[in-house]
Design a protein around this motif. Structure first.
Motif, PDB file in Angstrom:
ATOM      1  N   ILE A  84       0.874  -1.183   0.000  1.00 49.62           N
ATOM      2  CA  ILE A  84       0.000   0.000   0.000  1.00 49.62           C
ATOM      3  C   ILE A  84       0.912   1.234   0.000  1.00 49.62           C
ATOM      4  O   ILE A  84       1.693   1.428   0.940  1.00 49.62           O
ATOM      5  CB  ILE A  84      -0.933  -0.007   1.227  1.00 49.62           C
ATOM      6  N   PRO A  85       0.841   2.070  -1.050  1.00 48.86           N
ATOM      7  CA  PRO A  85       1.791   3.181  -1.191  1.00 48.86           C
ATOM      8  C   PRO A  85       1.885   4.106   0.028  1.00 48.86           C
ATOM      9  O   PRO A  85       2.994   4.484   0.425  1.00 48.86           O
ATOM     10  CB  PRO A  85       1.271   3.943  -2.412  1.00 48.86           C
ATOM     11  N   ALA A  86       0.776   4.466   0.631  1.00 49.95           N
ATOM     12  CA  ALA A  86       0.818   5.381   1.780  1.00 49.95           C
ATOM     13  C   ALA A  86       1.524   4.732   2.973  1.00 49.95           C
ATOM     14  O   ALA A  86       2.315   5.387   3.667  1.00 49.95           O
ATOM     15  CB  ALA A  86      -0.591   5.809   2.176  1.00 49.95           C
ATOM     16  N   LEU A  87       1.273   3.455   3.208  1.00 50.87           N
ATOM     17  CA  LEU A  87       1.932   2.761   4.319  1.00 50.87           C
ATOM     18  C   LEU A  87       3.413   2.546   4.031  1.00 50.87           C
ATOM     19  O   LEU A  87       4.249   2.628   4.932  1.00 50.87           O
ATOM     20  CB  LEU A  87       1.248   1.426   4.603  1.00 50.87           C
ATOM     21  N   ARG A  88       3.744   2.280   2.762  1.00 55.08           N
ATOM     22  CA  ARG A  88       5.146   2.111   2.386  1.00 55.08           C
ATOM     23  C   ARG A  88       5.911   3.421   2.609  1.00 55.08           C
ATOM     24  O   ARG A  88       7.030   3.417   3.118  1.00 55.08           O
ATOM     25  CB  ARG A  88       5.258   1.647   0.939  1.00 55.08           C
ATOM     26  N   ALA A  89       5.300   4.545   2.232  1.00 54.60           N
ATOM     27  CA  ALA A  89       5.943   5.842   2.430  1.00 54.60           C
ATOM     28  C   ALA A  89       6.121   6.133   3.919  1.00 54.60           C
ATOM     29  O   ALA A  89       7.176   6.618   4.350  1.00 54.60           O
ATOM     30  CB  ALA A  89       5.122   6.941   1.767  1.00 54.60           C
ATOM     31  N   TRP A  90       5.110   5.828   4.720  1.00 50.64           N
ATOM     32  CA  TRP A  90       5.173   6.042   6.169  1.00 50.64           C
ATOM     33  C   TRP A  90       6.297   5.186   6.775  1.00 50.64           C
ATOM     34  O   TRP A  90       7.080   5.655   7.600  1.00 50.64           O
ATOM     35  CB  TRP A  90       3.822   5.705   6.790  1.00 50.64           C
ATOM     36  N   ALA A  91       6.371   3.919   6.341  1.00 49.84           N
ATOM     37  CA  ALA A  91       7.419   3.023   6.848  1.00 49.84           C
ATOM     38  C   ALA A  91       8.802   3.519   6.430  1.00 49.84           C
ATOM     39  O   ALA A  91       9.750   3.461   7.215  1.00 49.84           O
ATOM     40  CB  ALA A  91       7.190   1.610   6.326  1.00 49.84           C
ATOM     41  N   GLY A  92       8.908   4.029   5.222  1.00 47.97           N
ATOM     42  CA  GLY A  92      10.184   4.549   4.738  1.00 47.97           C
ATOM     43  C   GLY A  92      10.660   5.730   5.552  1.00 47.97           C
ATOM     44  O   GLY A  92      11.843   5.833   5.885  1.00 47.97           O
ATOM     45  N   ARG A  93       9.727   6.617   5.909  1.00 50.70           N
ATOM     46  CA  ARG A  93      10.093   7.757   6.759  1.00 50.70           C
ATOM     47  C   ARG A  93      10.542   7.277   8.136  1.00 50.70           C
ATOM     48  O   ARG A  93      11.486   7.811   8.707  1.00 50.70           O
ATOM     49  CB  ARG A  93       8.925   8.728   6.889  1.00 50.70           C
ATOM     50  N   GLY A  94       9.865   6.277   8.666  1.00 46.58           N
ATOM     51  CA  GLY A  94      10.227   5.756   9.986  1.00 46.58           C
ATOM     52  C   GLY A  94      11.613   5.126  10.009  1.00 46.58           C
ATOM     53  O   GLY A  94      12.363   5.290  10.974  1.00 46.58           O
ATOM     54  N   MET A  95      11.985   4.439   8.939  1.00 46.36           N
ATOM     55  CA  MET A  95      13.300   3.795   8.880  1.00 46.36           C
ATOM     56  C   MET A  95      14.416   4.798   8.627  1.00 46.36           C
ATOM     57  O   MET A  95      15.575   4.512   8.867  1.00 46.36           O
ATOM     58  CB  MET A  95      13.320   2.719   7.786  1.00 46.36           C
ATOM     59  N   SER A  96      14.081   5.979   8.111  1.00 43.39           N
ATOM     60  CA  SER A  96      15.117   6.978   7.844  1.00 43.39           C
ATOM     61  C   SER A  96      15.119   8.085   8.877  1.00 43.39           C
ATOM     62  O   SER A  96      15.562   9.185   8.607  1.00 43.39           O
ATOM     63  CB  SER A  96      14.996   7.548   6.450  1.00 43.39           C
ATOM     64  N   GLY A  97      14.614   7.801  10.040  1.00 46.46           N
ATOM     65  CA  GLY A  97      14.653   8.769  11.119  1.00 46.46           C
ATOM     66  C   GLY A  97      13.593   9.844  11.010  1.00 46.46           C
ATOM     67  O   GLY A  97      13.717  10.899  11.614  1.00 46.46           O
TER      68      GLY A  97
END
Length: 110
Positions: A84-97
């Motif tokens: 799911i694009p929105a969840l993937r973007a949210w997860a990406g932000r979380g992994m990059s601080g």
């Protein structure tokens, strides 16, 4: 089985908590967590990157989380959510601080 190394920021409490969770669910001993500086350079506070031990490939953001989910069996149910694009973007932000930056990581080729 695939082995990975998770690099985390040494002074981030958030990263330390996530590392404890990953170690707890790593039933097969495939995950190593390190506070060393990865080959891509120093990490920002709260950032984490994943290295595939066998290939040396380093990933950040949602790709890193997807790799972790593939290696730790308890996380397998999360994999479909990363489509799911929105969840993937949210997860990406979380992994990059929280910045969305994957500073130092090689850019994907178009």
């Amino acid at each position: 089985m695939r082995r990975i190394r998770i690099y985390r920021h040494p002074q981030s409490a958030k990263c330390a908590n996530y590392a404890r969770i990953h170690r707890f669910f790593d039933w097969f001993g495939q995950v190593h967590v390190s506070t060393a500086t990865p080959a891509t350079g120093p990490l920002g506070r709260g950032a984490m990157v994943v290295e595939e031990v066998d290939s040396g490939r380093i990933m950040g953001g949602a790709d890193a989380l997807e790799c972790i989910c593939q290696v730790i069996p308890a996380y397998l149910p999360l994999l479909p959510l990363l489509k799911i694009p929105a969840l993937r973007a949210w997860a990406g932000r979380g992994m990059s601080g929280g910045t969305g930056s994957t500073r130092g990581l090689p850019r994907p080729r178009p």
